[in-house]
Write a protein that holds these residues in place. Structure first.
Motif, PDB file in Angstrom:
ATOM      1  N   ARG A 132       0.846  -1.204   0.000  1.00 50.53           N
ATOM      2  CA  ARG A 132       0.000   0.000   0.000  1.00 50.53           C
ATOM      3  C   ARG A 132       0.879   1.251   0.000  1.00 50.53           C
ATOM      4  O   ARG A 132       0.595   2.233  -0.700  1.00 50.53           O
ATOM      5  CB  ARG A 132      -0.937  -0.005   1.209  1.00 50.53           C
ATOM      6  N   THR A 163       1.699   3.718  -3.408  1.00 51.88           N
ATOM      7  CA  THR A 163       1.456   5.154  -3.221  1.00 51.88           C
ATOM      8  C   THR A 163       2.726   5.944  -3.523  1.00 51.88           C
ATOM      9  O   THR A 163       2.690   6.980  -4.209  1.00 51.88           O
ATOM     10  CB  THR A 163       0.986   5.441  -1.787  1.00 51.88           C
ATOM     11  N   MET A 212      -4.733   9.498  -6.474  1.00 55.01           N
ATOM     12  CA  MET A 212      -4.360   8.088  -6.328  1.00 55.01           C
ATOM     13  C   MET A 212      -5.323   7.194  -7.099  1.00 55.01           C
ATOM     14  O   MET A 212      -4.901   6.212  -7.729  1.00 55.01           O
ATOM     15  CB  MET A 212      -4.363   7.715  -4.840  1.00 55.01           C
ATOM     16  N   THR A 252       6.441   8.952   2.224  1.00 52.57           N
ATOM     17  CA  THR A 252       5.051   8.820   1.803  1.00 52.57           C
ATOM     18  C   THR A 252       4.121   8.599   2.991  1.00 52.57           C
ATOM     19  O   THR A 252       4.380   7.768   3.867  1.00 52.57           O
ATOM     20  CB  THR A 252       4.908   7.635   0.825  1.00 52.57           C
ATOM     21  N   ARG A 303       0.572   7.332   3.386  1.00 51.58           N
ATOM     22  CA  ARG A 303      -0.490   6.673   2.637  1.00 51.58           C
ATOM     23  C   ARG A 303      -1.867   7.241   2.961  1.00 51.58           C
ATOM     24  O   ARG A 303      -2.743   7.343   2.082  1.00 51.58           O
ATOM     25  CB  ARG A 303      -0.469   5.179   2.960  1.00 51.58           C
ATOM     26  N   TYR A 350      -3.658   9.734   0.713  1.00 49.98           N
ATOM     27  CA  TYR A 350      -4.093   9.337  -0.625  1.00 49.98           C
ATOM     28  C   TYR A 350      -5.113   8.195  -0.624  1.00 49.98           C
ATOM     29  O   TYR A 350      -5.713   7.913  -1.657  1.00 49.98           O
ATOM     30  CB  TYR A 350      -2.883   8.896  -1.458  1.00 49.98           C
ATOM     31  N   TRP A 351      -5.298   7.542   0.503  1.00 47.71           N
ATOM     32  CA  TRP A 351      -6.099   6.310   0.518  1.00 47.71           C
ATOM     33  C   TRP A 351      -7.577   6.627   0.697  1.00 47.71           C
ATOM     34  O   TRP A 351      -7.951   7.587   1.367  1.00 47.71           O
ATOM     35  CB  TRP A 351      -5.635   5.394   1.639  1.00 47.71           C
TER      36      TRP A 351
END
Length: 348
Positions: free
Chosen positions: A205, A209, A238, A318, A320, A323-324
């Protein structure tokens, strides 16, 4: 009368004894001559055999030199056809780099994309290994030896060379390592049978990303043509990346996940070392031992690499969560990401 007979007998006996002495002397001289002759013949035979061995050895060496020169010529011709600059080391061997590291081993650093590929690359260099300066793939390699890193990041295809992987790795020498995103297959294992192999991975994940961010930052793929690279950071960006490139990432990652099952290689995750703590240093020590190098201060080396940032660093680590979304999670699951993460040892 008797005296005359006695004298004759003595004379005959003396003559017989003299003939016997002559015969014995002649025989002794004949034996001595024969021995000398045999010794001389044997010496000549041994000299001839030694000369024959010498000529055979010289002939074998000459044939080896001819074969080496032929391989040298063929290798030089094949690489020159793809405009790959080659160098010669101190042994007159063709190489990608003249530098040699402190290890007796050749090393393959195989990584899932954005799992710390060049973080580990820079760590090995700082610890005393020599990089071959290429990013190897099944189809050939990206040559990063003489190019500005920015140009390689933004236009990697301009530095790509289509060369058989078997020919490429023939240019790697002990003390050097090569980097790549290679599948775990019998063919690859056979190519690198004499290498120490290090595999790095990361929660997919975070890896996917980070890969999206890398493409957007460097204008790769459809990030420019479809304009999503310039969108604000968030789930929409994303989601668009996953729609256009998600399947490509999973196709690349899936055959690489199997490396984690190989007990004969060294495996480590990005998460294990990125915090720089005691566990990270213990893992780094094991890594250095495996590849055959020693370092006095693993902590300083690791912190220096993490603080500096690597070749493919996107500017910051990053996150996550930024963007998730549920839609991104659905795409991740449909692409097989959850199952691949389980194989790597990650759980939800």
């Amino acid at each position: 009368m008797w005296f005359s007979r006695l004298r004759n007998s003595a004379t005959n006996l003396f003559q017989k004894l003299r003939r016997s002495a002559y015969d014995a002397l002649y025989h002794a001289k004949f034996v001595l001559f024969s021995r000398e002759l045999i010794a001389e013949v044997l010496q000549q035979k041994w000299k001839a055999e030694d000369e024959s061995k010498r000529l055979k050895t010289e002939n074998a060496e000459l044939e080896n030199r001819i074969e080496t020169l032929s391989e040298f010529k063929n290798c030089l011709r094949r690489f020159s056809e793809t405009d790959v600059p080659l160098l010669m080391d101190a042994n007159d061997s063709l190489v990608l780099s003249r530098k040699r590291g402190a290890s007796q081993h050749k090393i393959l650093l195989v990584t899932i994309p954005k799992s710390g590929t060049y973080l580990f690359h820079d760590l090995l260099v700082a610890a005393g290994l020599a990089t071959a300066g290429i990013h190897i793939a099944e189809w050939g390699f990206t040559d990063m030896r003489f190019a500005d890193p920015r140009y390689v990041r933004e236009s990697p295809e301009a530095h790509n060379h289509i060369v058989a992987i078997r020919e490429t790795i023939s240019l790697i020498k002990p003390g050097q390592f090569v980097v790549g995103h290679l599948p775990c297959s019998q063919e690859i294992l056979s190519f690198f049978s004499e290498y120490r192999i290090v595999f790095t991975y990361r929660d997919l994940r975070d890896a996917i990303t980070s890969f999206m961010r890398y493409m957007a930052k460097n204008g790769l793929g459809t990030s420019v043509s479809h304009q999503w690279g310039g969108w604000s950071d968030g789930p929409e960006k994303m989601e668009r990346y996953m729609e256009l490139h998600g399947d490509e990432f999973f196709l690349l990652a899936k055959p690489m996940v199997e490396w984690v099952e190989r007990r004969e290689i060294f495996t480590m995750s990005y998460e294990e070392i990125v915090d720089g703590g005691e566990k990270a240093l213990a893992k780094i020590k094991k890594l250095f031992w495996y590849v055959g190098i020693e370092a006095d201060d693993e902590g300083s080396l690791l912190r220096g690499i993490i603080d500096t940032g690597s070749f493919t660093y996107s500017g910051n680590r990053t996150s996550r969560e930024l963007y998730w979304s549920e839609k991104v999670q659905e795409m991740f699951e449909s692409g097989g990401g959850v199952e691949l993460n389980r194989q790597l040892g990650y759980r939800e």
